[in-house]
Design a protein around this motif. Structure first.
Motif, mmCIF file in Angstrom:
data_model
loop_
_atom_site.group_PDB
_atom_site.id
_atom_site.type_symbol
_atom_site.label_atom_id
_atom_site.label_comp_id
_atom_site.label_asym_id
_atom_site.label_seq_id
_atom_site.Cartn_x
_atom_site.Cartn_y
_atom_site.Cartn_z
ATOM 1 N N PRO A 39 0.688 -1.133 -0.163
ATOM 2 C CA PRO A 39 0.064 0.008 0.009
ATOM 3 C C PRO A 39 0.816 1.291 0.066
ATOM 4 C CG PRO A 39 -0.563 -1.497 1.799
ATOM 5 C CD PRO A 39 0.638 -2.010 1.184
ATOM 6 N N GLN A 40 0.359 2.170 -0.487
ATOM 7 C CA GLN A 40 1.294 3.505 -0.773
ATOM 8 C C GLN A 40 0.519 4.809 -0.589
ATOM 9 O OE1 GLN A 40 1.921 3.335 -5.355
ATOM 10 N NE2 GLN A 40 0.599 1.726 -4.803
ATOM 11 N N THR A 41 1.211 5.784 -0.057
ATOM 12 C CA THR A 41 0.192 6.921 0.099
ATOM 13 C C THR A 41 -0.054 7.472 -1.359
ATOM 14 O OG1 THR A 41 2.349 8.331 0.304
ATOM 15 C CG2 THR A 41 1.083 7.646 2.137
ATOM 16 N N GLY A 42 -0.945 8.262 -1.707
ATOM 17 C CA GLY A 42 -1.121 9.002 -3.009
ATOM 18 C C GLY A 42 -1.732 7.976 -3.770
ATOM 19 N N LEU A 43 -2.129 6.453 -3.542
ATOM 20 C CA LEU A 43 -2.872 5.804 -4.666
ATOM 21 C C LEU A 43 -4.156 6.068 -4.460
ATOM 22 C CD1 LEU A 43 -2.772 3.421 -6.437
ATOM 23 C CD2 LEU A 43 -2.894 1.720 -4.719
ATOM 24 N N LEU A 336 -2.435 1.703 -12.792
ATOM 25 C CA LEU A 336 -1.862 1.565 -11.502
ATOM 26 C C LEU A 336 -0.434 2.280 -11.874
ATOM 27 C CD1 LEU A 336 -1.883 0.187 -8.737
ATOM 28 C CD2 LEU A 336 -0.769 -1.659 -9.394
ATOM 29 N N GLN A 337 0.249 2.080 -12.713
ATOM 30 C CA GLN A 337 1.468 2.948 -13.106
ATOM 31 C C GLN A 337 1.242 4.455 -12.863
ATOM 32 O OE1 GLN A 337 4.438 1.756 -14.116
ATOM 33 N NE2 GLN A 337 4.036 -0.228 -14.619
ATOM 34 N N ARG A 338 -0.113 4.778 -12.859
ATOM 35 C CA ARG A 338 -0.371 6.157 -12.900
ATOM 36 C C ARG A 338 -1.127 6.538 -11.385
ATOM 37 N NH1 ARG A 338 -0.124 4.375 -17.917
ATOM 38 N NH2 ARG A 338 0.553 5.866 -19.604
ATOM 39 N N ASN A 359 -14.388 9.766 -3.688
ATOM 40 C CA ASN A 359 -14.873 11.168 -3.473
ATOM 41 C C ASN A 359 -14.503 11.944 -4.584
ATOM 42 O OD1 ASN A 359 -12.396 12.276 -3.360
ATOM 43 N ND2 ASN A 359 -12.196 12.130 -1.057
ATOM 44 N N MET A 360 -15.128 13.347 -4.791
ATOM 45 C CA MET A 360 -15.080 13.964 -5.900
ATOM 46 C C MET A 360 -13.790 14.201 -6.485
ATOM 47 S SD MET A 360 -17.258 15.072 -8.393
ATOM 48 C CE MET A 360 -18.640 15.559 -7.966
ATOM 49 N N ASP A 361 -12.688 14.524 -5.534
ATOM 50 C CA ASP A 361 -11.256 14.644 -5.886
ATOM 51 C C ASP A 361 -10.721 13.575 -6.528
ATOM 52 O OD1 ASP A 361 -11.293 17.027 -4.871
ATOM 53 O OD2 ASP A 361 -10.237 16.704 -2.816
ATOM 54 N N ASP A 362 -10.995 12.234 -5.974
ATOM 55 C CA ASP A 362 -10.459 10.843 -6.592
ATOM 56 C C ASP A 362 -11.056 10.904 -7.944
ATOM 57 O OD1 ASP A 362 -9.601 9.981 -3.928
ATOM 58 O OD2 ASP A 362 -11.484 9.107 -3.543
ATOM 59 N N MET A 363 -12.130 11.115 -8.246
ATOM 60 C CA MET A 363 -12.745 11.055 -9.588
ATOM 61 C C MET A 363 -12.337 12.087 -10.457
ATOM 62 S SD MET A 363 -14.221 8.469 -8.337
ATOM 63 C CE MET A 363 -14.446 7.968 -10.185
ATOM 64 N N LYS A 364 -12.037 13.155 -9.946
ATOM 65 C CA LYS A 364 -11.308 14.286 -10.889
ATOM 66 C C LYS A 364 -9.780 13.897 -11.097
ATOM 67 C CE LYS A 364 -14.209 18.163 -9.800
ATOM 68 N NZ LYS A 364 -14.478 19.049 -9.039
ATOM 69 N N GLN A 365 -9.229 13.286 -10.331
ATOM 70 C CA GLN A 365 -7.751 12.731 -10.648
ATOM 71 C C GLN A 365 -8.042 11.484 -11.421
ATOM 72 O OE1 GLN A 365 -4.826 11.630 -7.618
ATOM 73 N NE2 GLN A 365 -6.096 12.645 -6.124
ATOM 74 N N PHE A 366 -9.067 10.722 -11.344
ATOM 75 C CA PHE A 366 -9.216 9.385 -12.232
ATOM 76 C C PHE A 366 -9.485 10.055 -13.800
ATOM 77 C CE2 PHE A 366 -12.757 6.962 -14.369
ATOM 78 C CZ PHE A 366 -12.059 5.898 -14.786
#
Ligand SMILES: Cc1ncc(COP(=O)(O)O)c(C=O)c1O
Length: 376
Positions: A39-43, A336-338, A359-366
């Motif tokens: 597990p890593q931060t930022g994933l 996953l590389q990204r 959450n919305m931030d996650d989806m914006k990153q996606f």
């Protein structure tokens, strides 16, 4: 992901390709939980249909309150003795119609064992634990393809149920496709099929759709001992890591389950999980918040992907299934590389991906990453 972690993950994923380990390409499989990389931060974790908003504040308080009793087995802790009754009351059933267990996935494994004396009729694709366990037990698994709209084909499934069938599995709303059945059609199916075999309705995501699609099949259990309804605290309650789920069925069916493989599984659920679940049931506002935020993230994601010309299956859950067109690579591995964790797989009708709504931030990153991978 550090280079080391990435190398390690790539090693694991190539082992998986040989069938030796975990693969992101299993969208809704047996191996839905453990990830064989660090597990890593930022994933951005959008791979397991978890609740990104966490557990209810009331559940957090409950965990603090029960912590002094963590040294005791649950049978010795007065505070949690009413849990089964409270859960049953919440769903308008009786404690005699209820079994609590450490996650509904555990229930799926036990149910496969309990009803292994015939074949299993299920959809394909569907959530993998039950069919995978059935195969391990040597059961014949009859897989009925979903319709073109990725909905359970009830007519074809009904035809597949024969005197040789011991168990029928329907996940409604469906994983991995996020579609839902019309309640009346599902009711008729359950009543007819339960004349021949045990029918299991897995309602892990039933709290996400709006009416009328959020209707549980629970109303059928009193009159139909061959219908089992299963649920979980992992999704709308956000308690995936606490491990708690349940099955409801006619009291006679519950007695048979308890005499068989369901020999007091509640004892395997931690005091923390039980007390947190009791508190969470009383926090309707937390469920409403999850539903509303999920709906907003779903709309945003759907609109953005449709604008990018992806074929998306309208979602009734906290995740979405979309077609990857003629994408050539291993989509999940490339994501996953990204730093985005999603699932993808090859099916007879092409490559599809499943993305959970964070959450919305996650989806914006996606979506931002999707735009770099699929430029206009
Ligand atoms: C359809 C379905 N059923 C059951 C489960 C298992 O949930 P749990 O074991 O966390 O209760 C999941 C988890 O993703 C699911 O998608």
């Amino acid at each position: 992901m550090t280079n080391f972690a990435r190398r390690k993950w790539l090693k694991h994923s190539s082992l998986a390709a040989l069938g030796l380990g975990f693969s992101l390409r299993s969208i809704a499989g047996e191996d839905y939980m453990p990830y064989n990389f660090e597990p890593q931060t930022g994933l951005v974790i959008l791979g397991a249909n978890e609740n990104p908003y966490g557990i209810s504040e009331k559940a957090k308080e409950a965990i603090k309150e029960i912590m002094p009793y963590a040294n005791r087995y649950s049978g010795n802790v007065p505070l949690i003795q009413t849990f089964k009754k409270e859960l049953a009351d919440f769903y308008h059933v009786t404690p005699e119609q209820t079994i609590i267990m450490p996650g509904s996935g555990e229930g799926l494994r036990l149910l496969a064992r309990q009803y292994s004396n015939g074949n299993l009729v299920t959809a394909t694709p569907t959530f993998g634990i039950l069919p995978t366990t059935a195969r391990k037990l040597g059961m014949e698994v009859i897989e009925v393809p979903l319709t073109a709209g990725k909905v359970h084909d009830l007519e074809a499934m009904q035809k597949a149920v024969t005197a040789k069938t011991s168990l029928v599995y329907i996940c409604n709303p469906a994983n991995p496709t996020a579609t839902v059945l019309k309640p009346d059609a599902l009711k008729n199916f359950c009543i007819e099929a339960s004349g021949k075999a045990m029918v299991l309705i897995d309602e892990a995501y039933i709290d996400f759709p709006d009416a009328p699609y959020n209707e549980s099949m629970l109303g059928l259990i009193e009159d139909h001992p061959n219908i089992i309804v299963m649920g979980t605290f992992s999704k709308i309650h956000g308690m995936a890591g606490l491990r708690i789920g349940y099955v409801f069925a006619h009291a006679d069916t519950i007695k048979k389950l308890q005499a068989g493989y369901f020999d007091n599984p509640q004892y395997s659920v931690s005091n923390l999980a039980q007390y947190a679940a009791m508190a969470s049931l009383k926090d309707a506002a937390h469920r409403t918040m999850t539903r509303e935020k999920n709906a907003a993230a779903r709309q945003y994601t759907y609109d953005a992907l449709v604008q990018m010309k992806f074929h998306c299956i309208p979602s009734y859950t906290n995740f979405m299934f979309f077609n990857l067109g003629n994408y050539k690579g291993d989509f999940a591995a490339d994501m996953l590389q990204r730093n985005i964790l999603v699932r993808s797989n090859d099916y007879p009708d092409g490559k599809w991906a499943r993305v959970s709504f964070g959450n919305m931030d996650d989806m914006k990153q996606f979506i931002a990453v999707m735009k770099t991978m699929f430029p206009a």
